[in-house]
Design a protein around this motif. Structure first.
Motif, PDB file in Angstrom:
ATOM      1  N   GLY A   1      -5.159  48.799  44.857  1.00  0.00           N
ATOM      2  CA  GLY A   1      -6.180  48.352  45.998  1.00  0.00           C
ATOM      3  C   GLY A   1      -7.068  49.355  46.344  1.00  0.00           C
ATOM      4  O   GLY A   1      -8.170  49.187  46.567  1.00  0.00           O
ATOM      5  N   PHE A   2      -6.558  50.551  46.407  1.00  0.00           N
ATOM      6  CA  PHE A   2      -7.602  51.686  46.856  1.00  0.00           C
ATOM      7  C   PHE A   2      -8.367  52.097  45.783  1.00  0.00           C
ATOM      8  O   PHE A   2      -9.758  52.379  45.873  1.00  0.00           O
ATOM      9  CB  PHE A   2      -6.852  52.832  47.165  1.00  0.00           C
ATOM     10  N   ASN A   3      -7.896  51.595  44.390  1.00  0.00           N
ATOM     11  CA  ASN A   3      -8.844  51.822  43.129  1.00  0.00           C
ATOM     12  C   ASN A   3     -10.006  50.963  43.432  1.00  0.00           C
ATOM     13  O   ASN A   3     -11.321  51.155  42.856  1.00  0.00           O
ATOM     14  CB  ASN A   3      -8.050  51.364  41.957  1.00  0.00           C
ATOM     15  N   PHE A   4      -9.759  49.686  43.933  1.00  0.00           N
ATOM     16  CA  PHE A   4     -10.793  48.705  44.026  1.00  0.00           C
ATOM     17  C   PHE A   4     -11.846  49.186  45.201  1.00  0.00           C
ATOM     18  O   PHE A   4     -13.096  49.101  45.022  1.00  0.00           O
ATOM     19  CB  PHE A   4     -10.177  47.222  44.491  1.00  0.00           C
ATOM     20  N   ILE A   5     -11.200  49.551  46.263  1.00  0.00           N
ATOM     21  CA  ILE A   5     -12.216  50.152  47.128  1.00  0.00           C
ATOM     22  C   ILE A   5     -12.962  51.691  46.735  1.00  0.00           C
ATOM     23  O   ILE A   5     -14.090  51.266  47.139  1.00  0.00           O
ATOM     24  CB  ILE A   5     -11.252  50.734  48.462  1.00  0.00           C
ATOM     25  N   LEU A   6     -12.309  52.231  45.800  1.00  0.00           N
ATOM     26  CA  LEU A   6     -13.256  53.354  45.320  1.00  0.00           C
ATOM     27  C   LEU A   6     -14.276  52.802  44.263  1.00  0.00           C
ATOM     28  O   LEU A   6     -15.482  53.225  44.523  1.00  0.00           O
ATOM     29  CB  LEU A   6     -12.339  54.286  44.492  1.00  0.00           C
ATOM     30  N   SER A   7     -13.936  51.976  43.444  1.00  0.00           N
ATOM     31  CA  SER A   7     -14.989  51.480  42.501  1.00  0.00           C
ATOM     32  C   SER A   7     -15.925  50.588  43.110  1.00  0.00           C
ATOM     33  O   SER A   7     -17.174  50.489  42.686  1.00  0.00           O
ATOM     34  CB  SER A   7     -14.215  50.559  41.435  1.00  0.00           C
ATOM     35  N   LEU A   8     -15.591  49.654  44.390  1.00  0.00           N
ATOM     36  CA  LEU A   8     -16.589  48.925  44.846  1.00  0.00           C
ATOM     37  C   LEU A   8     -17.593  49.741  45.779  1.00  0.00           C
ATOM     38  O   LEU A   8     -18.556  49.568  45.987  1.00  0.00           O
ATOM     39  CB  LEU A   8     -15.878  47.965  45.830  1.00  0.00           C
ATOM     40  N   THR A   9     -17.062  50.921  46.343  1.00  0.00           N
ATOM     41  CA  THR A   9     -17.817  51.562  47.420  1.00  0.00           C
ATOM     42  C   THR A   9     -18.567  52.968  46.773  1.00  0.00           C
ATOM     43  O   THR A   9     -19.712  53.409  47.397  1.00  0.00           O
ATOM     44  CB  THR A   9     -16.961  52.193  48.493  1.00  0.00           C
TER      45      THR A   9
END
Length: 617
Positions: A524-532
């Motif tokens: 989940g936080f991997n997605f946040i990092l890659s998205l942002t």
């Protein structure tokens, strides 16, 4: 401030005048009174479920166990194994041991790496093994996109100002993993076992790799990458648990962390294919025609899961999983292949069985989701697993894994050189993960984090501030140096620790929920990092973006020092006692240790030995 010494963590007497005693020794306390959810009684039993048996009672129970599970043909070695399991240090006094068996039990401590070939085939001592292959699949899925993105953005006309679309395309697998993939772990493991879950995940990885390579639009590629998340979640939840359940205690952490080491190898391979295919096109004379390069980069990720699917059923299923299905004969046969002698297999079979009996009593009639959050011991394990998984992302490593090529281009590297230098980060990541095989079970999980968090923060600050340098040569050299040094520090610390820690922190009856929660956190936080990240760089500049993640590393050090429990060199069952200590007591204990560390390590003065936190005797 130096990390806590291993001997300070492993002693077995709790300081009574400073800290309230652990659950196993204290009386009634709010929310943890004796009998509530079985916390105290289970804690005591799981320390050694055979404690309290007389010799006659133990032998009677073994006979009942052998008759019930149709294991009468191995009753003699079950009796010897049970006696050793009750008091592992007493094997020298067991009269019926033959010289070969006695030598194996001695070597269990003195030569802990002398294990059967099947143990290394399962965990991945070499790159062709099962868990290694599964981890390589994971690593390639993560970094093949690093080089591919600079080409598919160009082919699909996704401009630099479309930062959120760029982030969504790169992060789609981790969104699916956090929302869906990780939560399929429980049903897949229940119905198909650990091996079946890995096989299904690799089939999905194989299919989505082909789909990504064939995508004819950005939204088709987005769907394929989203589907990839179904494999990422279940595989990353199951493989470390599978390794932990099969490995002996003495090297469990090292064998479990093979997952991260070979994930790092897969990350390196993802960079290799980016370099190898960068100049491949349909028509090299016409640069406007669609590219082969990024399609081959993403399509190559289908190769490792193909081979994993072929060999997954050559390895025994988890003995613990067999026992939860009442297949004790198969569990014993699996343990015989994972242990050096049949007596060790019989010892572990009976010991695991008694531990499962205790956990079954805790599980009976309970809502496991409620148990996961309502039982203080489980909640603390979830809190610590959340922290290490969160920090694996917010230490900033996957900024490099996903965007290093673009970062180097922004630092004025050519495209070809940026891809090549990115490959170097993958090589460094893998090479420096290798020492953690040995340090994770000697130096400890907590101490590795305490050592590496501040160094990672410093390296990120160095990298970010390097963008202030005006001359191209110096700037590119410093950016590359900062990123390489960051990978050197990350690889033996936040690289292997989170999955190893999470795989062992939870009791068996909620372990699948625990790993699903932990991996959903990291993805989940991997997605946040890659998205942002693209938007973060646009808003903060590279200096501010790297500074943001550097600050999280310094926060991680503070939290790990005060609130993170050590799990090194403990059996999966004994960890119940560790997580029965309240976090506030843990923080207070280490706050009171600060003057002691100052006097001992900085002022180099004579200090009285401090009694440690946990009571594990």
């Amino acid at each position: 401030m130096p990390g806590v010494r291993a001997e300070d963590e492993e002693k077995t007497t709790r300081q009574q005048d400073d800290i309230s005693p652990p659950i196993s020794s204290q009386g009634s306390t709010k929310n943890e009174t004796p009998g509530e959810y079985g916390v105290i009684s289970v804690s005591a039993k799981l320390k050694n479920p055979l404690a309290g048996f007389t010799r006659e009672e133990l032998m009677t129970d073994v006979e009942r166990f052998a008759a019930e599970k149709e294991l009468e043909d191995i009753l003699p070695i079950l009796k010897k194994g049970a006696y050793i399991a009750q008091d592992p240090k007493s094997f020298e006094q067991v009269e019926d041991l033959n010289p070969n068996e006695r030598d194996w039990f001695r070597m269990e401590k003195t030569h802990r790496w002398k294990q059967p070939w099947m143990m290394y085939f399962m965990t991945g001592k070499t790159s062709r093994m099962l868990c290694a292959g599964s981890a390589i699949v994971q690593g390639m899925d993560q970094t093949a996109v690093n080089g591919a993105q600079i080409f598919y953005f160009e082919e699909f006309g996704i401009e630099e100002d479309q930062v959120w679309l760029r982030g969504l395309l790169n992060g789609a697998p981790y969104l699916c993993s956090a929302l869906i993939g990780c939560w399929t772990t429980k049903p897949l493991n229940y119905y198909f076992g650990r091996r079946g879950c890995i096989w299904i995940s690799c089939v999905i990885s194989f299919a989505t790799g082909i789909w990504m390579a064939a995508a004819d639009s950005w939204w088709n590629l987005l769907l394929a990458r989203f589907g990839l998340g179904l494999a990422v979640g279940a595989k990353s939840s199951t493989t470390p648990v599978y390794a932990a359940e099969c490995a002996p205690t003495a090297i469990r952490g090292a064998l479990t962390m093979m997952w991260q080491m070979w994930t790092a190898f897969g990350i390196m391979l993802g960079f290799v294919v980016s370099v190898a295919f960068q100049n491949t096109r349909y028509d090299t004379a016409n640069p406007q025609t669609p590219y082969w390069n990024w399609r081959l980069m993403l399509g190559s990720t289908s190769i490792p899961p193909f081979f994993v699917c072929m060999m997954v059923y050559l390895v025994p299923e988890s003995p613990r999983w067999y026992m939860t299905k009442n297949h004790y004969r198969k569990a014993y046969e699996a343990l015989c292949r994972f242990r050096n002698c049949e007596l060790m297999a019989a010892r572990d079979l009976y010991y695991i069985h008694k531990s499962l009996e205790v956990e079954d009593k805790l599980r009976a009639g309970k809502n496991l989701w409620k148990e996961f959050f309502a039982v203080p011991r489980n909640r603390r394990a979830a809190q610590s697993s959340f922290f290490v998984m969160f920090m694996q992302q917010f230490c900033g490593v996957n900024v490099i894994a996903y965007y290093s090529t673009q970062i180097f281009i922004d630092a004025n590297f050519t495209r070809s050189n940026a891809l090549l230098v990115s490959l170097g980060t993958g090589i460094v990541n893998w090479l420096f993960a290798i020492p953690a095989i040995y340090t994770i079970d000697t130096f400890g999980r907590r101490n590795l984090l305490l050592t590496t968090f501040p160094l990672m923060g410093i390296m990120l600050l160095f990298t970010g501030f390097s963008f202030f340098i005006q001359t191209d040569q110096a700037r590119t050299a410093c950016v590359a140096t900062g990123i390489y040094l960051f990978m050197v520090v990350y690889s033996p610390g936040e690289g292997p620790v989170p999955f190893t820690y999470s795989a062992e922190a939870f009791p068996l009856y909620v372990r699948e929920y625990g790993m699903a929660f932990a991996t959903a956190t990291t993805w989940g936080f991997n997605f946040i990092l890659s998205l942002t990240w693209p938007a973060l760089v646009k808003a903060f500049t590279p200096q501010g973006a790297f500074g943001w993640y550097a600050a999280w590393n310094f926060f991680g050090w503070v939290y790990a020092y005060f609130c993170l429990q050590e799990t090194k060199a403990l059996s999966l069952e004994e960890l119940d006692t560790i997580f029965s200590v309240r976090v506030r007591d843990h923080a207070r204990y280490y706050y009171q240790m600060l003057p002691w560390y100052l006097n001992k390590y900085i002022l180099r003065g004579d200090v009285h030995p401090r009694k440690p936190l946990y009571d594990l005797e």
